[in-house]
Write a protein that holds these residues in place. Structure first.
Motif, mmCIF file in Angstrom:
data_model
loop_
_atom_site.group_PDB
_atom_site.id
_atom_site.type_symbol
_atom_site.label_atom_id
_atom_site.label_comp_id
_atom_site.label_asym_id
_atom_site.label_seq_id
_atom_site.Cartn_x
_atom_site.Cartn_y
_atom_site.Cartn_z
ATOM 1 N N ASN A 22 0.783 -1.238 0.000
ATOM 2 C CA ASN A 22 0.000 0.000 0.000
ATOM 3 C C ASN A 22 0.814 1.287 0.000
ATOM 4 O O ASN A 22 0.253 2.354 -0.197
ATOM 5 C CB ASN A 22 -0.965 0.015 1.189
ATOM 6 N N THR A 23 2.121 1.236 0.255
ATOM 7 C CA THR A 23 2.858 2.512 0.303
ATOM 8 C C THR A 23 4.088 2.510 -0.601
ATOM 9 O O THR A 23 5.003 3.323 -0.411
ATOM 10 C CB THR A 23 3.257 2.911 1.750
ATOM 11 N N ASN A 24 4.102 1.617 -1.566
ATOM 12 C CA ASN A 24 5.116 1.650 -2.639
ATOM 13 C C ASN A 24 6.555 1.541 -2.145
ATOM 14 O O ASN A 24 7.472 2.104 -2.744
ATOM 15 C CB ASN A 24 4.950 2.913 -3.500
ATOM 16 N N GLU A 25 6.726 0.803 -1.047
ATOM 17 C CA GLU A 25 8.100 0.505 -0.634
ATOM 18 C C GLU A 25 8.663 -0.563 -1.563
ATOM 19 O O GLU A 25 7.929 -1.338 -2.173
ATOM 20 C CB GLU A 25 8.092 -0.005 0.823
ATOM 21 N N ASN A 26 9.991 -0.601 -1.655
ATOM 22 C CA ASN A 26 10.673 -1.658 -2.402
ATOM 23 C C ASN A 26 10.524 -2.951 -1.598
ATOM 24 O O ASN A 26 10.744 -2.948 -0.393
ATOM 25 C CB ASN A 26 12.155 -1.255 -2.525
ATOM 26 N N PRO A 27 10.133 -4.067 -2.211
ATOM 27 C CA PRO A 27 9.911 -5.282 -1.414
ATOM 28 C C PRO A 27 11.211 -5.956 -0.979
ATOM 29 O O PRO A 27 11.183 -6.862 -0.149
ATOM 30 C CB PRO A 27 9.127 -6.192 -2.356
ATOM 31 N N TYR A 28 12.336 -5.531 -1.536
ATOM 32 C CA TYR A 28 13.614 -6.180 -1.217
ATOM 33 C C TYR A 28 14.374 -5.359 -0.179
ATOM 34 O O TYR A 28 14.208 -4.153 -0.107
ATOM 35 C CB TYR A 28 14.440 -6.348 -2.496
ATOM 36 N N PRO A 29 15.220 -6.031 0.626
ATOM 37 C CA PRO A 29 15.951 -5.295 1.665
ATOM 38 C C PRO A 29 16.986 -4.343 1.061
ATOM 39 O O PRO A 29 17.355 -4.505 -0.105
ATOM 40 C CB PRO A 29 16.636 -6.405 2.478
ATOM 41 N N PRO A 30 17.442 -3.365 1.854
ATOM 42 C CA PRO A 30 18.505 -2.485 1.356
ATOM 43 C C PRO A 30 19.781 -3.269 1.080
ATOM 44 O O PRO A 30 19.938 -4.385 1.570
ATOM 45 C CB PRO A 30 18.733 -1.493 2.501
ATOM 46 N N ALA A 31 20.702 -2.680 0.337
ATOM 47 C CA ALA A 31 21.974 -3.336 -0.016
ATOM 48 C C ALA A 31 22.709 -3.765 1.256
ATOM 49 O O ALA A 31 22.653 -3.068 2.270
ATOM 50 C CB ALA A 31 22.847 -2.362 -0.812
ATOM 51 N N PRO A 32 23.431 -4.886 1.202
ATOM 52 C CA PRO A 32 24.169 -5.367 2.385
ATOM 53 C C PRO A 32 25.154 -4.323 2.921
ATOM 54 O O PRO A 32 25.395 -4.259 4.124
ATOM 55 C CB PRO A 32 24.930 -6.593 1.867
ATOM 56 N N GLU A 33 25.673 -3.470 2.034
ATOM 57 C CA GLU A 33 26.617 -2.433 2.478
ATOM 58 C C GLU A 33 25.988 -1.510 3.528
ATOM 59 O O GLU A 33 26.691 -0.924 4.357
ATOM 60 C CB GLU A 33 27.062 -1.563 1.289
ATOM 61 N N ILE A 34 24.669 -1.357 3.460
ATOM 62 C CA ILE A 34 23.992 -0.471 4.406
ATOM 63 C C ILE A 34 24.172 -1.003 5.833
ATOM 64 O O ILE A 34 24.515 -0.254 6.752
ATOM 65 C CB ILE A 34 22.477 -0.375 4.075
ATOM 66 N N ALA A 35 23.959 -2.295 6.003
ATOM 67 C CA ALA A 35 24.120 -2.892 7.335
ATOM 68 C C ALA A 35 25.571 -2.787 7.798
ATOM 69 O O ALA A 35 25.838 -2.509 8.970
ATOM 70 C CB ALA A 35 23.666 -4.351 7.315
ATOM 71 N N ASP A 36 26.509 -2.974 6.863
ATOM 72 C CA ASP A 36 27.937 -2.874 7.225
ATOM 73 C C ASP A 36 28.269 -1.476 7.747
ATOM 74 O O ASP A 36 28.910 -1.324 8.785
ATOM 75 C CB ASP A 36 28.837 -3.167 6.008
ATOM 76 N N VAL A 37 27.826 -0.456 7.001
ATOM 77 C CA VAL A 37 28.144 0.917 7.401
ATOM 78 C C VAL A 37 27.466 1.249 8.727
ATOM 79 O O VAL A 37 28.049 1.900 9.604
ATOM 80 C CB VAL A 37 27.735 1.913 6.297
ATOM 81 N N LEU A 38 26.256 0.759 8.892
ATOM 82 C CA LEU A 38 25.520 1.027 10.138
ATOM 83 C C LEU A 38 26.254 0.401 11.324
ATOM 84 O O LEU A 38 26.454 1.040 12.350
ATOM 85 C CB LEU A 38 24.108 0.460 10.012
ATOM 86 N N GLN A 39 26.690 -0.842 11.156
ATOM 87 C CA GLN A 39 27.392 -1.516 12.253
ATOM 88 C C GLN A 39 28.738 -0.880 12.535
ATOM 89 O O GLN A 39 29.164 -0.813 13.679
ATOM 90 C CB GLN A 39 27.587 -2.998 11.922
ATOM 91 N N GLY A 40 29.385 -0.385 11.490
ATOM 92 C CA GLY A 40 30.714 0.200 11.677
ATOM 93 C C GLY A 40 30.671 1.670 12.061
ATOM 94 O O GLY A 40 31.715 2.292 12.238
ATOM 95 N N PHE A 41 29.485 2.240 12.185
ATOM 96 C CA PHE A 41 29.401 3.688 12.447
ATOM 97 C C PHE A 41 29.917 3.995 13.856
ATOM 98 O O PHE A 41 29.467 3.408 14.833
ATOM 99 C CB PHE A 41 27.958 4.173 12.289
ATOM 100 N N ASP A 42 30.863 4.919 13.943
ATOM 101 C CA ASP A 42 31.472 5.280 15.223
ATOM 102 C C ASP A 42 30.569 6.290 15.942
ATOM 103 O O ASP A 42 30.424 7.432 15.500
ATOM 104 C CB ASP A 42 32.854 5.883 14.940
ATOM 105 N N ALA A 43 30.007 5.856 17.074
ATOM 106 C CA ALA A 43 29.074 6.727 17.805
ATOM 107 C C ALA A 43 29.718 8.045 18.207
ATOM 108 O O ALA A 43 29.022 9.059 18.367
ATOM 109 C CB ALA A 43 28.533 6.000 19.038
ATOM 110 N N ALA A 44 31.041 8.060 18.348
ATOM 111 C CA ALA A 44 31.731 9.303 18.731
ATOM 112 C C ALA A 44 31.496 10.409 17.695
ATOM 113 O O ALA A 44 31.539 11.602 18.026
ATOM 114 C CB ALA A 44 33.229 9.031 18.885
ATOM 115 N N ARG A 45 31.227 10.000 16.463
ATOM 116 C CA ARG A 45 30.974 11.012 15.425
ATOM 117 C C ARG A 45 29.711 11.812 15.697
ATOM 118 O O ARG A 45 29.507 12.883 15.126
ATOM 119 C CB ARG A 45 30.845 10.340 14.051
#
Ligand code: PLP
Length: 351
Positions: A22-45
């Motif tokens: 109903n809201t035209n989202e992409n049915p597939y998950p975001p690229a795997p790189e997204i999870a990598d960058v999210l996990q590696g994001f330094d909270a100090a930033r």
């Protein structure tokens, strides 16, 4: 508080068993790189403010689209770009040109700005009204919105028509390309070229649909410096996009192959779904988006189908609006989700 018409977004029901078309989202998950960058994001930033104009993202977008970086503006979702365009180019009390029916947020944003809207109704076959520019100009509009490929019809307007509007229109033409990623590449549709030829065009892009990142809230605009610079330097909040979103948005644009693979799958499944819906008696508008606008078979009511599907945990969009009240707008899901939809419709229509 003053009474706003309010934007009514598509429902977001929780639960794994819900099939959300109903809201035209992409049915597939975001690229795997997204999870990598999210996990590696330094909270100090997060201690310091983010880059005010998302410089790194703009460089990546500038390379991708082959436009100078100062002709890119990063925004908190495409919706913020719409709001900025109105705040920048419309005097309160003035009018904004629309091609109706269209994305209902335009009217809400106009209202919030104290502006009115003027409608150039689309023809019955959803093509552009030949008098669009004169209707807009007669109302004094200095900003106009066209969605391309269109919502809710899914049709693609040729760039020659957009170019003609930009030439004739004495104002800024926003081409809302929220769904452009799903256009068949063999059509060679390219409105970025138009921004180089016309200094009054603003293109809207979003990571919400094509890049499977509706939850991130990241979009951007492309246009001449005459259009982009005033929004960048005068109207937008200094820190309109946050550091995490900027990092993930850079990763998303970098993962072109992954994203375009999801687009190809959506296109393939869109054609399949259209065929199967046609067999069931629906009239499907040709679509270059990740949704289909379908007219319900004579023997059925679109509203009842919408409600019965909902009881079966399948959400589609129903618009109780002129010209749309006998239609459903159905987002292309995964193959399994589309199968479930067809099965449910078969049962409902045979009952
Ligand atoms: C989804 C959409 C947008 C932008 O959505 P965001 O999630 O705010 O990026 C803009 N216009 C139309 C027509 C859309 O469907």
């Amino acid at each position: 508080m003053k009474q706003s018409p309010g934007y009514v977004p598509g429902e977001q029901l929780d639960g794994a068993s819900i099939i959300k078309l109903n809201t035209n989202e992409n049915p597939y998950p975001p690229a795997p790189e997204i999870a990598d960058v999210l996990q590696g994001f330094d909270a100090a930033r997060l201690r310091v403010y983010p880059a005010p104009n998302a410089a790194q993202f703009r460089t990546i977008a500038s390379d991708l689209h082959n436009v100078p970086a100062d002709q890119v503006i990063a925004t908190n979702g495409g919706d913020e770009l719409l709001r900025l365009a109105i705040a920048t180019f419309v005097e309160p009390g003035a009018s904004i040109g629309l091609c109706t029916p269209t994305y209902s947020l335009y009217e809400v944003l106009a209202w919030l700005h104290g502006a009115s809207t003027v409608d150039a109704p689309l023809n019955d076959d959803w093509t552009l009204n030949a008098d669009t520019v004169s209707i807009w100009q007669n109302a004094g509009a200095r900003l106009g919105f066209v969605v391309n490929p269109q919502a809710p019809s899914g049709h693609l307007i040729p760039t020659s028509e957009l170019s003609a509007i930009a030439t004739a229109f004495d104002g800024v033409l926003v081409i809302d390309e929220a769904y452009v990623d799903f256009v068949d590449p063999s059509l060679h549709y390219d409105a970025v070229t138009l921004c180089r030829e016309h200094d009054n065009i603003l293109l809207l892009r979003t990571l919400s649909k094509g890049y499977s990142l509706a939850g991130l809230r990241f979009g951007y605009g492309l246009g001449s410096s005459a259009v982009v610079t005033p929004m960048q330097t005068k109207t937008k909040d200094s820190y309109n996009t946050d550091a995490i979103a900027q990092a993930l948005a850079c990763a998303a644009l970098g993962a072109q192959d992954y994203a375009s693979d999801t687009w190809a799958r959506v296109r393939r499944d869109r054609d399949q779904l259209a065929k199967r819906l046609t067999t069931l008696g629906f009239a499907c508008e040709p679509s270059e988006t990740n949704f289909l606008l379908v007219r319900a078979p004579e023997r059925a009511s679109a509203k009842e189908l919408y409600e019965c599907l909902r009881q079966n945990n399948i959400l589609v969009r129903y618009f109780d609006a002129p010209r749309l009240s006998d239609c459903l707008r159905i987002t292309i899901g995964t193959e399994a989700q589309n199968d479930e939809l067809i099965r449910a419709l078969e049962t409902l229509l045979s009952g």
